[in-house]
Scaffold this active site. Structure first.
Site, short mmCIF file in Angstrom:
data_model
loop_
_atom_site.label_atom_id
_atom_site.label_comp_id
_atom_site.label_asym_id
_atom_site.label_seq_id
_atom_site.Cartn_x
_atom_site.Cartn_y
_atom_site.Cartn_z
N CYS A 1 -7.69 -1.95 7.55
CA CYS A 1 -8.39 -1.45 6.36
C CYS A 1 -8.70 -2.59 5.41
O CYS A 1 -7.81 -3.37 5.05
CB CYS A 1 -7.54 -0.40 5.66
N CYS B 1 -16.01 4.16 6.12
CA CYS B 1 -14.55 4.25 5.93
C CYS B 1 -13.93 2.87 6.05
O CYS B 1 -14.22 2.11 6.96
CB CYS B 1 -13.91 5.10 7.02
N CYS C 1 -2.18 -1.52 5.67
CA CYS C 1 -2.70 -1.09 6.97
C CYS C 1 -3.62 -2.20 7.49
O CYS C 1 -4.52 -2.66 6.78
CB CYS C 1 -3.45 0.23 6.82
N CYS D 1 -16.59 10.76 -1.60
CA CYS D 1 -15.35 10.09 -1.22
C CYS D 1 -14.85 9.31 -2.44
O CYS D 1 -15.51 8.37 -2.89
CB CYS D 1 -15.63 9.15 -0.04
N CYS E 1 -4.95 -1.23 -3.06
CA CYS E 1 -3.94 -0.43 -2.36
C CYS E 1 -2.71 -1.30 -2.12
O CYS E 1 -2.83 -2.48 -1.81
CB CYS E 1 -4.48 0.09 -1.04
N GLU F 1 -15.22 1.64 -5.78
CA GLU F 1 -16.41 2.13 -5.10
C GLU F 1 -16.26 3.61 -4.73
O GLU F 1 -15.19 4.05 -4.32
CB GLU F 1 -16.69 1.29 -3.85
N1 SAH Z 1 -4.57 5.73 1.86
C1 SAH Z 1 -5.16 6.92 2.36
C2 SAH Z 1 -6.61 7.12 2.02
C3 SAH Z 1 -7.53 5.93 2.22
S1 SAH Z 1 -8.06 5.55 3.83
C4 SAH Z 1 -4.91 7.01 3.86
O1 SAH Z 1 -4.33 6.10 4.41
O2 SAH Z 1 -5.24 8.01 4.46
C5 SAH Z 1 -9.18 6.78 4.33
C6 SAH Z 1 -9.40 6.80 5.81
O3 SAH Z 1 -10.20 5.69 6.26
C7 SAH Z 1 -8.09 6.71 6.56
O4 SAH Z 1 -8.02 7.56 7.64
C8 SAH Z 1 -8.12 5.28 7.01
O5 SAH Z 1 -7.25 5.09 8.05
C9 SAH Z 1 -9.58 5.08 7.38
N2 SAH Z 1 -9.95 3.67 7.52
C10 SAH Z 1 -9.43 2.62 6.86
N3 SAH Z 1 -9.99 1.47 7.28
C11 SAH Z 1 -10.89 1.79 8.22
C12 SAH Z 1 -11.83 1.02 9.00
N4 SAH Z 1 -11.93 -0.29 8.87
N5 SAH Z 1 -12.60 1.69 9.87
C13 SAH Z 1 -12.53 3.03 9.97
N6 SAH Z 1 -11.69 3.79 9.25
C14 SAH Z 1 -10.87 3.19 8.38
#
Ligand code: SAH
Length: 385
Positions: free
Chosen positions: A148, A363, A145, A134, A141, A121
């Site tokens: 996420c 995000c 985390c 984006c 991944c 996406e």
């Molecule tokens: N792997 C990379 C890029 C992908 S995440 C990283 O970790 O930075 C991109 C951004 O979205 C990151 O800051 C991540 O922490 C945030 N993100 C992930 N899940 C989220 C959620 N459920 N709500 C808000 N932000 C989120």
């Protein structure tokens, strides 16, 4: 941690004489070389290899990325013989858009097919005077985390350089000539620093005057903090850096961003400093606001202390929920209080506006369709049924 944590070994800009793709786990899908993913150096090497002048690289880059032409026959400043030759051994193959969704706030999300089983996406966020795309760097991944939703999908493979820059190419085609993509953030699916060479080749194209010509301030890579790759990145590019910080101490960050156990804050923060160097540039620290988890005044004060000598600014991100999420977003009051405490502590702080919620484009909500090879979903079910 799985073997997917090892950065791939393919070299950026090298001619793809084995078009199958060298990185582990990538199966050969095409016999022709996909010129879409070659940066200037890669393109020049290719033309040298076939006995042509390297300046052909600029011509090809302009046709593909600036004019959106993918038919060799239409490249009128190349000789007929060269066009035929390219036709035989090369292709220009962008990912195909299979779903196109428009949110009520103008945010647009595309589902792009990258191979028979996987889809990613991509989100376009229009704002006054700018348009941010984006993009994703991996199918799924490999990191876990906890906040996420991409993590819940598991990991399939790295995207090739052509598939990363192809997101920009296809998005620009879909948007049409009147809407410019002015900024790119590598904040979609995947950890860009674990797909190093392909990400570098794609960002080289974003900056190249003969391709997208974006300034280094308008191309931002977001990482969970793969420290050795961060140092390598500084050697090859100077795009902007965002780091998914999310916690002011190791104990909490170990939990939220598990790669912290491998590269803790005492290694990550000096690496951030090394990346931006002595100038005025700053690292953007991303901090997702999780109710009762990382959003108290004590966390804010600890964060001020932690970042006292780091050239950083903070971007607070309201948590976006997804099915099975174990967190709630902090209240607007808690976010405002947190932001005020950081600012009182001298930190430049912004709060990210949530966009595209009605089409799950915010995000951490990008899921695509990932055929998980890491069996993460099975492991996760076992841990948190
Ligand atoms: N792997 C990379 C890029 C992908 S995440 C990283 O970790 O930075 C991109 C951004 O979205 C990151 O800051 C991540 O922490 C945030 N993100 C992930 N899940 C989220 C959620 N459920 N709500 C808000 N932000 C989120």
């Amino acid at each position: 941690m799985s073997s997917a944590l090892a950065p791939d070994k393919a070299s950026a800009g090298s001619p793809p004489l084995s078009p199958a793709g060298e990185s582990a786990g990538v199966e050969p899908r095409a016999t022709k070389i996909n010129l879409l993913g070659l940066d200037r150096l890669g393109m020049e090497n290719y033309f040298r290899e076939i006995g042509e002048k390297p300046f052909r690289a600029s011509q090809l880059l302009q046709w593909i990325h600036q004019r959106g032409v993918i038919d060799f026959g239409a490249m009128t400043n190349l000789s007929k013989a060269l066009r035929n030759r390219l036709e035989e051994s090369c292709e220009i193959r962008p990912p195909t858009i299979v779903v196109d969704q428009l949110a009520s706030d103008g945010t647009r999300k595309w589902l792009m097919q990258v191979d028979a089983t996987n889809r990613i996406e991509i989100v376009f966020i229009p704002e006054e005077g700018r348009g941010t795309l984006c993009v994703s760097s991996q199918v799924g991944c490999a990191l876990a985390c906890t906040f996420c939703s991409t993590a819940q999908q598991g990991f399939n493979r790295n995207l090739e350089a052509a598939e990363i820059i192809g997101q920009l190419w296809s998005a620009q085609q879909a948007l049409g000539p009147d809407t410019r993509i002015t900024n790119v953030v590598l904040m979609g699916m995947g950890e860009p620093l674990l797909n190093f060479n392909n990400v570098v080749a794609a960002t080289n194209l974003m900056l190249d005057d003969f391709a997208y010509s974006l300034s280094k301030r308008r191309v931002t890579l977001s990482t969970s903090g793969v420290v050795p790759a961060l140092d390598r990145l500084a050697e090859v590019t100077d795009i902007s850096l965002a780091v998914s910080l999310h916690a002011p101490d190791d104990a909490l960050r170990d939990e939220l961003v598990p790669i912290n156990r491998k590269y803790p804050l005492r290694e990550l923060l000096p690496a951030c400093k090394r990346y931006v160097g002595e100038g005025r540039r700053k690292v953007t620290m991303e901090y997702v606001m999780l109710d009762g988890i990382n959003d108290t005044p004590a966390h804010a004060r600890a964060l001020v202390k932690l970042l006292a000598r780091v050239p950083a600014k903070i971007n607070l991100i309201p948590f976006n929920p997804f099915p099975q999420a174990r967190y709630r977003c902090s209240s607007p009051e808690a976010i405002a209080r947190f932001s005020a405490l950081l600012q009182e502590g001298g930190l430049i702080t912004t709060t990210r506006k949530t966009r595209g919620e009605d089409i799950d484009a915010a995000c951490g909500q990008l899921v695509g369709k990932v055929q998980d090879k890491s069996r993460r979903h099975i492991r996760l079910q076992a841990i948190a049924p």
